[in-house]
Design an enzyme around this catalytic site. Structure first.
Site, mmCIF file in Angstrom:
data_model
loop_
_atom_site.group_PDB
_atom_site.id
_atom_site.type_symbol
_atom_site.label_atom_id
_atom_site.label_comp_id
_atom_site.label_asym_id
_atom_site.label_seq_id
_atom_site.Cartn_x
_atom_site.Cartn_y
_atom_site.Cartn_z
ATOM 1 N N SER A 116 -13.528 -6.065 23.483
ATOM 2 C CA SER A 116 -14.393 -6.963 23.553
ATOM 3 C C SER A 116 -15.490 -6.322 21.808
ATOM 4 O O SER A 116 -16.345 -6.452 21.228
ATOM 5 C CB SER A 116 -15.795 -5.019 23.737
ATOM 6 N N HIS A 137 -13.054 -14.241 24.135
ATOM 7 C CA HIS A 137 -13.961 -12.903 24.687
ATOM 8 C C HIS A 137 -15.094 -13.404 25.460
ATOM 9 O O HIS A 137 -16.127 -14.219 25.099
ATOM 10 C CB HIS A 137 -15.274 -12.549 23.989
ATOM 11 N N GLU A 149 -16.884 -16.550 23.445
ATOM 12 C CA GLU A 149 -16.842 -16.314 22.167
ATOM 13 C C GLU A 149 -15.531 -16.667 21.760
ATOM 14 O O GLU A 149 -14.128 -15.437 22.226
ATOM 15 C CB GLU A 149 -16.734 -15.007 21.419
ATOM 16 N N ASN A 187 -20.382 -8.373 19.533
ATOM 17 C CA ASN A 187 -20.407 -7.087 19.828
ATOM 18 C C ASN A 187 -20.556 -6.025 18.901
ATOM 19 O O ASN A 187 -20.772 -4.950 19.526
ATOM 20 C CB ASN A 187 -19.486 -6.160 20.639
HETATM 21 P P1 NAD Z 1 -11.725 -2.683 33.955
HETATM 22 O O1 NAD Z 1 -11.415 -1.271 33.725
HETATM 23 O O2 NAD Z 1 -12.342 -3.073 34.857
HETATM 24 O O3 NAD Z 1 -10.009 -3.238 34.134
HETATM 25 C C1 NAD Z 1 -8.615 -2.585 33.315
HETATM 26 C C2 NAD Z 1 -7.416 -3.326 33.789
HETATM 27 O O4 NAD Z 1 -6.618 -3.169 32.929
HETATM 28 C C3 NAD Z 1 -7.732 -1.989 34.997
HETATM 29 O O5 NAD Z 1 -7.252 -2.351 36.249
HETATM 30 C C4 NAD Z 1 -6.241 -0.858 35.251
HETATM 31 O O6 NAD Z 1 -5.703 -0.862 35.749
HETATM 32 C C5 NAD Z 1 -5.693 -2.298 34.533
HETATM 33 N N1 NAD Z 1 -4.773 -1.856 32.705
HETATM 34 C C6 NAD Z 1 -4.904 -0.781 31.932
HETATM 35 N N2 NAD Z 1 -3.221 -0.940 31.349
HETATM 36 C C7 NAD Z 1 -3.072 -1.657 31.885
HETATM 37 C C8 NAD Z 1 -1.453 -2.284 31.882
HETATM 38 N N3 NAD Z 1 -0.654 -1.531 30.551
HETATM 39 N N4 NAD Z 1 -1.612 -3.014 32.117
HETATM 40 C C9 NAD Z 1 -1.494 -3.431 33.023
HETATM 41 N N5 NAD Z 1 -2.936 -3.537 33.571
HETATM 42 C C10 NAD Z 1 -3.280 -2.446 32.810
HETATM 43 O O7 NAD Z 1 -12.053 -3.293 32.826
HETATM 44 P P2 NAD Z 1 -12.773 -4.579 32.073
HETATM 45 O O8 NAD Z 1 -13.780 -4.580 32.130
HETATM 46 O O9 NAD Z 1 -12.172 -5.836 33.008
HETATM 47 O O10 NAD Z 1 -11.768 -5.278 30.868
HETATM 48 C C11 NAD Z 1 -11.058 -5.730 30.373
HETATM 49 C C12 NAD Z 1 -11.425 -6.116 28.904
HETATM 50 O O11 NAD Z 1 -12.277 -6.508 29.020
HETATM 51 C C13 NAD Z 1 -10.668 -4.450 28.287
HETATM 52 O O12 NAD Z 1 -10.675 -4.755 26.192
HETATM 53 C C14 NAD Z 1 -12.734 -5.169 27.708
HETATM 54 O O13 NAD Z 1 -13.461 -4.904 26.535
HETATM 55 C C15 NAD Z 1 -13.117 -6.347 27.530
HETATM 56 N N6 NAD Z 1 -14.441 -7.429 28.130
HETATM 57 C C16 NAD Z 1 -14.831 -6.897 28.835
HETATM 58 C C17 NAD Z 1 -15.972 -7.516 29.691
HETATM 59 C C18 NAD Z 1 -16.910 -6.647 30.358
HETATM 60 O O14 NAD Z 1 -17.992 -6.882 30.571
HETATM 61 N N7 NAD Z 1 -16.486 -5.630 31.567
HETATM 62 C C19 NAD Z 1 -16.430 -8.408 28.545
HETATM 63 C C20 NAD Z 1 -15.659 -8.922 27.602
HETATM 64 C C21 NAD Z 1 -14.118 -8.361 27.599
#
Ligand code: NAD
Length: 280
Positions: A116, A137, A149, A187
């Protein structure tokens, strides 16, 4: 068909896996949590069966779940051609992961960072392949959103941008390519808006419903900032604002204490059933 590695099987990783497999690619989905992988598998099977009702358009949705391999060990990524990383928005975790991915994945594989706010150049510096690293992104829910993005890091090569853009086009998406900066375009604007919306609730100026109604009814936005925050995940919002605060060293990005309290209390939005609004 490309063999795509997807690391992190949360909200975003599951959506990315769905999107690539419904377009015929093979996916190796890795998460350190077995529970997260089980949830992702259930979600992918459900999407295969009922995605049509949600408006899914992937041409190879039938049989898609058979093209996904699930693993808790990143060693399973040793033959991927392209990797999308979607682990928790935490610099400490990403910093520790990238040198390990660099050692395991084929040298020619491109790494796309789905973050993000974390600068892509900083991530790329943890590997020996900074020219083959870029930001992708994705928007949430991934299969339904047609624009990504795309972020060019300091060393990202034009070839990497073209490979990534072609892959995105093949899964029904287009990329808007921008230069690297904390929070990129989306963001840097959105997180400030959401944080300010949380301050309005904390200050008693308006309820969450009223804040969002101003955006939906007056501005015609499809969602207000607080429903958007719930959809993204309040923990992810807090991590992202923290990243902006640290990287710009500017108090305008100071997270609202109410946001911190809600995250501490386990109110993570839609994924936990409760955030600014309640979900079934
Ligand atoms: P989430 O919390 O739903 O999922 C994250 C997952 O990563 C978890 O299942 C966790 O167990 C796993 N994890 C953590 N450390 C790990 C490791 N070392 N090895 C393997 N797995 C690991 O988070 P999310 O919402 O899916 O976000 C993931 C990424 O995408 C973040 O960087 C976030 O900023 C980005 N993002 C999120 C959104 C959104 O709308 N949620 C949108 C765009 C980008």
């Amino acid at each position: 068909m490309t063999r795509v590695g997807v690391v992190g099987a949360g909200v975003m990783g599951t959506g990315v896996a769905q999107n690539f497999t419904e377009h015929g690619h093979e996916v190796v989905l890795v998460d350190r949590s077995k529970e997260a992988l089980d949830r992702a598998q259930e979600e992918i099977v459900r999407y295969e069966r009922f995605g049509g009702l949600l408006g899914a358009t992937g041409p190879q949705r039938e049989g898609m779940s058979e093209r996904v391999t699930y693993a808790t060990d990143i060693a399973a990524l040793d033959s991927v051609e392209f990797l999308v990383e979607n682990i928790t928005e935490n610099w400490g975790l990403k910093k520790e992961l990238y040198p390990r991915l660099d050692a395991i994945c084929p040298a020619e594989a491109v790494f796309a960072v789905n973050t993000s706010a974390i600068p892509i150049t900083k991530v790329a510096a943890q590997t020996g392949r900074p020219d083959r690293i870029l930001g992708m992104h994705f928007m949430n829910p991934v299969p339904m959103k047609d624009t990504v993005e795309v972020i060019r890091g300091w060393h990202t090569s034009q070839e990497t941008i073209e490979t990534a853009t072609a892959l995105l086009n093949g899964v029904g998406k287009k990329g808007v390519v921008v230069n690297d900066s904390p929070g990129f375009v989306s963001n840097r604007v959105l997180m400030l808006t959401i944080n300010e919306a949380v301050y309005l609730v904390a200050d008693g100026v308006a309820t969450a419903e009223q804040v969002d109604e101003i955006f939906t009814s007056c501005f015609g936005h499809r969602m207000g900032p607080l429903a958007t925050a719930d959809l993204i995940g309040l923990d992810t919002i807090l991590y992202s604002i923290d990243v902006l605060y640290e990287n710009f060293n500017d108090s305008k990005y100071r997270p609202c204490p109410l946001l911190q309290r809600m995250v501490d209390a386990g109110l993570h939005g839609r994924k936990s059933g409760q955030g600014f609004f309640t979900y079934a």
